[in-house]
Motif scaffolding. Sequence first.
Motif, PDB file in Angstrom:
ATOM      1  N   ARG A   1      -4.926   0.998  -4.634  1.00 22.84           N
ATOM      2  CA  ARG A   1      -4.221   0.858  -3.356  1.00 22.84           C
ATOM      3  C   ARG A   1      -4.359   2.092  -2.480  1.00 22.84           C
ATOM      4  O   ARG A   1      -4.090   2.036  -1.276  1.00 22.84           O
ATOM      5  CB  ARG A   1      -2.743   0.542  -3.611  1.00 22.84           C
ATOM      6  N   MET A   2      -4.767   3.201  -3.064  1.00 17.65           N
ATOM      7  CA  MET A   2      -5.029   4.401  -2.265  1.00 17.65           C
ATOM      8  C   MET A   2      -6.323   4.281  -1.466  1.00 17.65           C
ATOM      9  O   MET A   2      -6.525   5.017  -0.499  1.00 17.65           O
ATOM     10  CB  MET A   2      -5.124   5.623  -3.187  1.00 17.65           C
ATOM     11  N   CYS A   3      -7.178   3.351  -1.851  1.00 17.35           N
ATOM     12  CA  CYS A   3      -8.503   3.234  -1.239  1.00 17.35           C
ATOM     13  C   CYS A   3      -8.433   2.470   0.076  1.00 17.35           C
ATOM     14  O   CYS A   3      -7.521   1.683   0.315  1.00 17.35           O
ATOM     15  CB  CYS A   3      -9.460   2.538  -2.206  1.00 17.35           C
ATOM     16  N   PHE A   4      -9.437   2.693   0.895  1.00 14.32           N
ATOM     17  CA  PHE A   4      -9.499   2.051   2.208  1.00 14.32           C
ATOM     18  C   PHE A   4      -9.735   0.551   2.098  1.00 14.32           C
ATOM     19  O   PHE A   4      -9.139  -0.251   2.815  1.00 14.32           O
ATOM     20  CB  PHE A   4     -10.611   2.700   3.037  1.00 14.32           C
ATOM     21  N   GLY A   5     -10.648   0.158   1.221  1.00 22.96           N
ATOM     22  CA  GLY A   5     -10.983  -1.255   1.136  1.00 22.96           C
ATOM     23  C   GLY A   5     -11.904  -1.538  -0.030  1.00 22.96           C
ATOM     24  O   GLY A   5     -12.227  -0.661  -0.829  1.00 22.96           O
ATOM     25  N   ALA A   6     -12.320  -2.801  -0.095  1.00 22.78           N
ATOM     26  CA  ALA A   6     -13.170  -3.251  -1.197  1.00 22.78           C
ATOM     27  C   ALA A   6     -14.327  -4.064  -0.650  1.00 22.78           C
ATOM     28  O   ALA A   6     -14.180  -4.810   0.327  1.00 22.78           O
ATOM     29  CB  ALA A   6     -12.361  -4.085  -2.182  1.00 22.78           C
ATOM     30  N   ILE A   7     -15.462  -3.919  -1.300  1.00 20.84           N
ATOM     31  CA  ILE A   7     -16.620  -4.760  -1.035  1.00 20.84           C
ATOM     32  C   ILE A   7     -16.874  -5.576  -2.297  1.00 20.84           C
ATOM     33  O   ILE A   7     -17.057  -5.018  -3.381  1.00 20.84           O
ATOM     34  CB  ILE A   7     -17.869  -3.933  -0.686  1.00 20.84           C
ATOM     35  N   VAL A   8     -16.863  -6.903  -2.156  1.00 23.54           N
ATOM     36  CA  VAL A   8     -17.165  -7.789  -3.279  1.00 23.54           C
ATOM     37  C   VAL A   8     -18.461  -8.521  -2.970  1.00 23.54           C
ATOM     38  O   VAL A   8     -18.916  -8.585  -1.828  1.00 23.54           O
ATOM     39  CB  VAL A   8     -16.013  -8.785  -3.534  1.00 23.54           C
ATOM     40  N   LEU A   9     -19.052  -9.101  -4.020  1.00 16.12           N
ATOM     41  CA  LEU A   9     -20.390  -9.679  -3.881  1.00 16.12           C
ATOM     42  C   LEU A   9     -20.376 -11.161  -3.547  1.00 16.12           C
ATOM     43  O   LEU A   9     -21.363 -11.692  -3.043  1.00 16.12           O
ATOM     44  CB  LEU A   9     -21.174  -9.450  -5.176  1.00 16.12           C
ATOM     45  N   THR A  10     -19.265 -11.828  -3.850  1.00 15.95           N
ATOM     46  CA  THR A  10     -19.139 -13.269  -3.608  1.00 15.95           C
ATOM     47  C   THR A  10     -17.703 -13.593  -3.224  1.00 15.95           C
ATOM     48  O   THR A  10     -16.798 -12.784  -3.435  1.00 15.95           O
ATOM     49  CB  THR A  10     -19.492 -14.083  -4.870  1.00 15.95           C
ATOM     50  N   GLU A  11     -17.505 -14.792  -2.691  1.00 16.15           N
ATOM     51  CA  GLU A  11     -16.139 -15.245  -2.430  1.00 16.15           C
ATOM     52  C   GLU A  11     -15.368 -15.329  -3.740  1.00 16.15           C
ATOM     53  O   GLU A  11     -14.179 -15.020  -3.780  1.00 16.15           O
ATOM     54  CB  GLU A  11     -16.159 -16.609  -1.733  1.00 16.15           C
TER      55      GLU A  11
END
Length: 385
Positions: A145-155
């Motif tokens: 939760r400290m991180c800015f965001g997430a990149i995922v590879l699929t829905e």
Amino acid sequence: MDTENEPPLRIVVAGQMPPPYGGQNLNIERVFNIFGATEGYGVEHWKFDFKPPRASAHRTTFAKVAELVPVLVRLVRLRAQGRTDYILYPTGGHCPGPNLRDILLLPIACLVADRVCVHFQAAGQATVLPNFPSPLRWLLKAAHRMCFGAIVLTEFGRRDAEALGHRRIAVIPNAVEDRASQFTERKSETDPVLLSVGQLCPEKGTPALLEACAQLQASGRRFRLRLVGECLYPYSEEELRETISRLGLSETVECLGLLHGQELDEAYRTADLFISSTVAPFESFGLVLIEAMMWGLPLVITDWRANGEVAGSGEQLPGGICFPIGGDLAATIVTAADDAFDRREQWVTWGRRNRERYEHLYHIDVLKKNLWTYFHQDMAEKKSA
């Protein structure tokens, strides 16, 4: 890509590049190379070296723990070189050890960089998180939760990021360089060559695939199976070869070991059908699927996690068969393979559709564009806020 009058984004790509030649390591190297070759970025590598012998993969060892110290030293040195706009950080996946690593490293990374984006190339957190002790779950979620965001590879992969508390989630699929642009469509009339690429272990369905091949062979089907990859502990090469011998497949199955570069390309080029039997809980995005699609191979794959999403649309793949998992994995493989053999006249069409899907979604230029949009659009929004 307009970079005029804009300072380059300084991006630190964290993680371990090959060797070993696993999907996550290859993807980290690929993304790093994209940033390095594209105007508008200044890229650095925050090197991880948690590279164990294959026998200790997915296990916490003293060597892995000791590596935390040089990893932190490298981060301090990167910070001393100047401000960092982003750290692109590879998440730990389903194993407790890498998640303990993330609990320590993610908060420190957030102190060093303006923004930390967690790259979910490993997967399975949503499945295993409820099994972690409560203090570990709390600490892991707090770190994410400290991180800015997430990149995922699929829905499908959104569930892992959501389970860890991420709210800003972007879907950016993997991609591979086009190494088959001069390839001509295969029209083999001989016994078909089936190709399976990836780690060899029960989670990847290796024993079930071999059992299925024995049943297909007993029913009169004629084919060859090529296995590309290394055994993942505790599954051993000795166990693999014993199974092949016991099932009477010594003349049918070729074990080619770990291949990369031109040798791997040749394995794809000379195959007729790609088969994936994975039921691995850590499956995130089957890189081997898009490699097979790049080479215009028809697919027979498990309808497992994001496989159907990557290759098309569930069981109704445009370029092959995505079969549901049953109680007996070997039996479901036999049924799907029999179906594919009966429809062999469609293999060229299936392969052509897969090649078109690769060009549209998984070509390396698509990934370059998606990364550019993600990072530069975010920076533009940040400046205007």
